[in-house]
Design a protein around this motif. Structure first.
Motif, PDB file in Angstrom:
ATOM      1  N   UNK A 137       0.810  -1.223   0.000  1.00 16.23           N
ATOM      2  CA  UNK A 137       0.000   0.000   0.000  1.00 16.23           C
ATOM      3  C   UNK A 137       0.841   1.271   0.000  1.00 16.23           C
ATOM      4  N   UNK A 138       1.954   1.272   0.741  1.00 19.17           N
ATOM      5  CA  UNK A 138       2.731   2.498   0.914  1.00 19.17           C
ATOM      6  C   UNK A 138       3.956   2.614   0.008  1.00 19.17           C
ATOM      7  N   UNK A 139       4.417   1.494  -0.570  1.00 17.68           N
ATOM      8  CA  UNK A 139       5.660   1.544  -1.347  1.00 17.68           C
ATOM      9  C   UNK A 139       5.471   0.995  -2.764  1.00 17.68           C
ATOM     10  N   UNK A 140       5.068  -0.262  -2.885  1.00 19.49           N
ATOM     11  CA  UNK A 140       5.069  -0.912  -4.197  1.00 19.49           C
ATOM     12  C   UNK A 140       4.093  -0.244  -5.156  1.00 19.49           C
ATOM     13  N   UNK A 141       2.829  -0.121  -4.769  1.00 21.05           N
ATOM     14  CA  UNK A 141       1.829   0.480  -5.660  1.00 21.05           C
ATOM     15  C   UNK A 141       2.096   1.964  -5.895  1.00 21.05           C
ATOM     16  N   UNK A 142       2.405   2.784  -4.885  1.00 21.36           N
ATOM     17  CA  UNK A 142       2.722   4.189  -5.167  1.00 21.36           C
ATOM     18  C   UNK A 142       3.913   4.361  -6.114  1.00 21.36           C
ATOM     19  N   UNK A 143       4.957   3.554  -5.946  1.00 17.28           N
ATOM     20  CA  UNK A 143       6.105   3.640  -6.858  1.00 17.28           C
ATOM     21  C   UNK A 143       5.703   3.284  -8.284  1.00 17.28           C
ATOM     22  N   UNK A 144       4.881   2.273  -8.428  1.00 18.18           N
ATOM     23  CA  UNK A 144       4.434   1.896  -9.760  1.00 18.18           C
ATOM     24  C   UNK A 144       3.567   2.986 -10.390  1.00 18.18           C
ATOM     25  N   UNK A 145       2.779   3.652  -9.586  1.00 19.92           N
ATOM     26  CA  UNK A 145       1.952   4.741 -10.122  1.00 19.92           C
ATOM     27  C   UNK A 145       2.834   5.897 -10.612  1.00 19.92           C
ATOM     28  N   UNK A 146       3.906   6.168  -9.900  1.00 20.35           N
ATOM     29  CA  UNK A 146       4.827   7.228 -10.332  1.00 20.35           C
ATOM     30  C   UNK A 146       5.481   6.848 -11.655  1.00 20.35           C
ATOM     31  N   UNK A 147       5.884   5.591 -11.788  1.00 23.63           N
ATOM     32  CA  UNK A 147       6.498   5.122 -13.033  1.00 23.63           C
ATOM     33  C   UNK A 147       5.512   5.245 -14.193  1.00 23.63           C
ATOM     34  N   UNK A 148       4.257   4.837 -13.970  1.00 19.15           N
ATOM     35  CA  UNK A 148       3.238   4.936 -15.021  1.00 19.15           C
ATOM     36  C   UNK A 148       3.005   6.389 -15.395  1.00 19.15           C
ATOM     37  N   UNK A 149       2.939   7.282 -14.406  1.00 13.01           N
ATOM     38  CA  UNK A 149       2.734   8.705 -14.693  1.00 13.01           C
ATOM     39  C   UNK A 149       3.896   9.285 -15.488  1.00 13.01           C
ATOM     40  N   UNK A 150       5.131   8.862 -15.161  1.00 15.34           N
ATOM     41  CA  UNK A 150       6.296   9.340 -15.919  1.00 15.34           C
ATOM     42  C   UNK A 150       6.228   8.879 -17.369  1.00 15.34           C
ATOM     43  N   UNK A 151       5.835   7.644 -17.597  1.00 13.89           N
ATOM     44  CA  UNK A 151       5.738   7.138 -18.961  1.00 13.89           C
ATOM     45  C   UNK A 151       4.672   7.879 -19.758  1.00 13.89           C
ATOM     46  N   UNK A 152       3.547   8.145 -19.136  1.00 17.42           N
ATOM     47  CA  UNK A 152       2.489   8.867 -19.826  1.00 17.42           C
ATOM     48  C   UNK A 152       2.896  10.306 -20.145  1.00 17.42           C
ATOM     49  N   UNK A 153       3.749  10.874 -19.294  1.00 14.61           N
ATOM     50  CA  UNK A 153       4.192  12.255 -19.512  1.00 14.61           C
ATOM     51  C   UNK A 153       5.421  12.335 -20.406  1.00 14.61           C
ATOM     52  N   UNK A 154       5.924  11.185 -20.840  1.00 15.06           N
ATOM     53  CA  UNK A 154       7.104  11.173 -21.701  1.00 15.06           C
ATOM     54  C   UNK A 154       8.411  11.322 -20.962  1.00 15.06           C
ATOM     55  N   UNK A 155       8.400  11.129 -19.652  1.00 17.31           N
ATOM     56  CA  UNK A 155       9.625  11.235 -18.853  1.00 17.31           C
ATOM     57  C   UNK A 155      10.227   9.850 -18.638  1.00 17.31           C
ATOM     58  N   UNK A 156      11.535   9.808 -18.426  1.00 18.83           N
ATOM     59  CA  UNK A 156      12.215   8.544 -18.127  1.00 18.83           C
ATOM     60  C   UNK A 156      11.982   8.184 -16.661  1.00 18.83           C
ATOM     61  N   UNK A 157      11.437   7.013 -16.367  1.00 14.95           N
ATOM     62  CA  UNK A 157      11.191   6.633 -14.969  1.00 14.95           C
ATOM     63  C   UNK A 157      12.490   6.474 -14.190  1.00 14.95           C
ATOM     64  N   UNK A 158      12.404   6.691 -12.898  1.00 16.84           N
ATOM     65  CA  UNK A 158      13.556   6.521 -12.008  1.00 16.84           C
ATOM     66  C   UNK A 158      13.723   5.037 -11.692  1.00 16.84           C
ATOM     67  N   UNK A 159      14.852   4.417 -12.066  1.00 13.89           N
ATOM     68  CA  UNK A 159      15.049   2.984 -11.780  1.00 13.89           C
ATOM     69  C   UNK A 159      15.009   2.662 -10.296  1.00 13.89           C
ATOM     70  N   UNK A 160      15.330   3.652  -9.442  1.00 15.06           N
ATOM     71  CA  UNK A 160      15.341   3.391  -7.996  1.00 15.06           C
ATOM     72  C   UNK A 160      13.954   3.030  -7.473  1.00 15.06           C
ATOM     73  N   UNK A 161      12.911   3.560  -8.113  1.00  6.11           N
ATOM     74  CA  UNK A 161      11.554   3.252  -7.676  1.00  6.11           C
ATOM     75  C   UNK A 161      11.246   1.768  -7.895  1.00  6.11           C
ATOM     76  N   UNK A 162      11.640   1.254  -9.030  1.00  4.95           N
ATOM     77  CA  UNK A 162      11.430  -0.159  -9.309  1.00  4.95           C
ATOM     78  C   UNK A 162      12.246  -1.054  -8.393  1.00  4.95           C
TER      79      UNK A 162
END
Length: 305
Positions: free
Chosen positions: A191-216
């Motif tokens: 709830x606090x780490x895995x899903x929020x990090x994945x949401x940030x990665x998805x938002x970066x991809x939709x915005x055309x930004x390179x995701x941060x590998x540290x989140x994964x």
């Protein structure tokens, strides 16, 4: 009628908790197994860590894992989160239904510590919160790059916390709360780490930004922790059916009060039957042949009229 409601409520919550837990644990084990089977092949596109071909149920599946994320997202994504959420929600409801709402029967043992039900429930909830706070702080400290040291400290912390529970609750409640702390850690990871990090990665991809590998990497670390914490959690889930695993001398000090909780439970079960009820004698003989050679007991049965 009230005892039946308590029993059926417990049965429904147990069923939901077990089914949700099977789905969550099964998914966790499957993805850990999938990671171990990934193979790098020359025909894979750039950015793919590896793939695995599997056969199941008469069908063939090819699964790929990207090192960080694909260049573009597919139109549909499957999020593995509700298995974890429903496992924790059903477990929390079950804990409250059995141990907090019926604290005098299941949570409190005066031979260990005679405290009011509200205080006992507060200690239990505080233990769950403390377990997550301490674990999350360890994962965000300098130990985050050393899984062995981090999990060793977590193990020591859980042992200390279980000792506190053993000196406050009944034996079964202490074991159950120790497992609940680990289950809360697992659900908190999702709830606090895995899903929020994945949401940030998805938002970066939709915005055309390179995701941060540290989140994964952080999400994968917590997922790996969940996979190994699962093993003791499952043991503690079934340990309550094995009295030798949950009873200890600390629960029964030689002060003459050890049977108080059992006597209190028996007094509630042996209350006079309601008006209109009939008593039927049931043969409890060991032989099972109904020859009257065994002990006899009384069984309450509601009158038909």
């Amino acid at each position: 009628m009230e005892p039946y409601l308590w029993e059926w409520g417990s049965a429904v919550l147990r069923w939901l908790h077990i089914v949700a837990g099977m789905a969550w644990i099964g998914a966790s084990f499957f993805f850990m197994h999938l990671d171990a089977l990934l193979r790098r092949r020359p025909d894979l596109p750039e950015g793919v860590l590896g793939s695995s071909w599997q056969v199941h149920g008469g069908g063939f599946y090819e699964m790929r894992k990207w090192t960080v994320a694909p260049p573009q997202l597919p139109p549909e994504l499957v999020w593995h989160k509700w298995q974890a959420y429903w496992t924790w929600i059903s477990g929390a409801l079950l804990l409250a239904w059995i141990y907090y709402a019926q604290a005098e029967l299941y949570l409190i043992d005066p031979a260990v510590l005679d405290i009011p039900p509200a205080v006992a429930a507060g200690i239990g909830v505080a233990g769950l919160v403390l377990g997550w706070v301490v674990y999350d702080a360890l994962c965000r400290s300098r130990l985050k790059d050393n899984d062995a040291a981090l999990l060793a400290l977590l193990f020591l912390f859980v042992v200390c916390l279980s000792a506190v529970f053993a000196h406050v609750f009944s034996g079964r409640a202490a074991m159950l709360h120790t497992g609940a702390v680990l289950g809360t850690v697992m659900a908190g990871n999702v709830f606090f780490v895995i899903i929020p990090n994945q949401r940030i990665i998805v938002a970066d991809l939709k915005a055309g930004r390179a995701p941060d590998p540290a989140l994964g990497r952080a999400g994968k670390q917590r997922s790996m922790h969940n996979n190994y914490i699962t093993l003791p959690v499952v043991f503690m889930m079934i340990a309550n059916s094995l009295s030798a695993r949950v009873e200890h001398a600390v629960d029964h000090p030689p002060d003459g009060r050890a049977g108080h909780r059992c006597r209190r439970a028996r007094s509630r079960l042996l209350q006079p039957p309601p008006r209109g009820a009939a008593l039927a004698v049931v043969d409890l003989g060991r032989g099972g042949g109904g020859d009257g050679g065994g002990d006899r007991g009384l069984h309450r049965r509601g009158a038909g009229a």
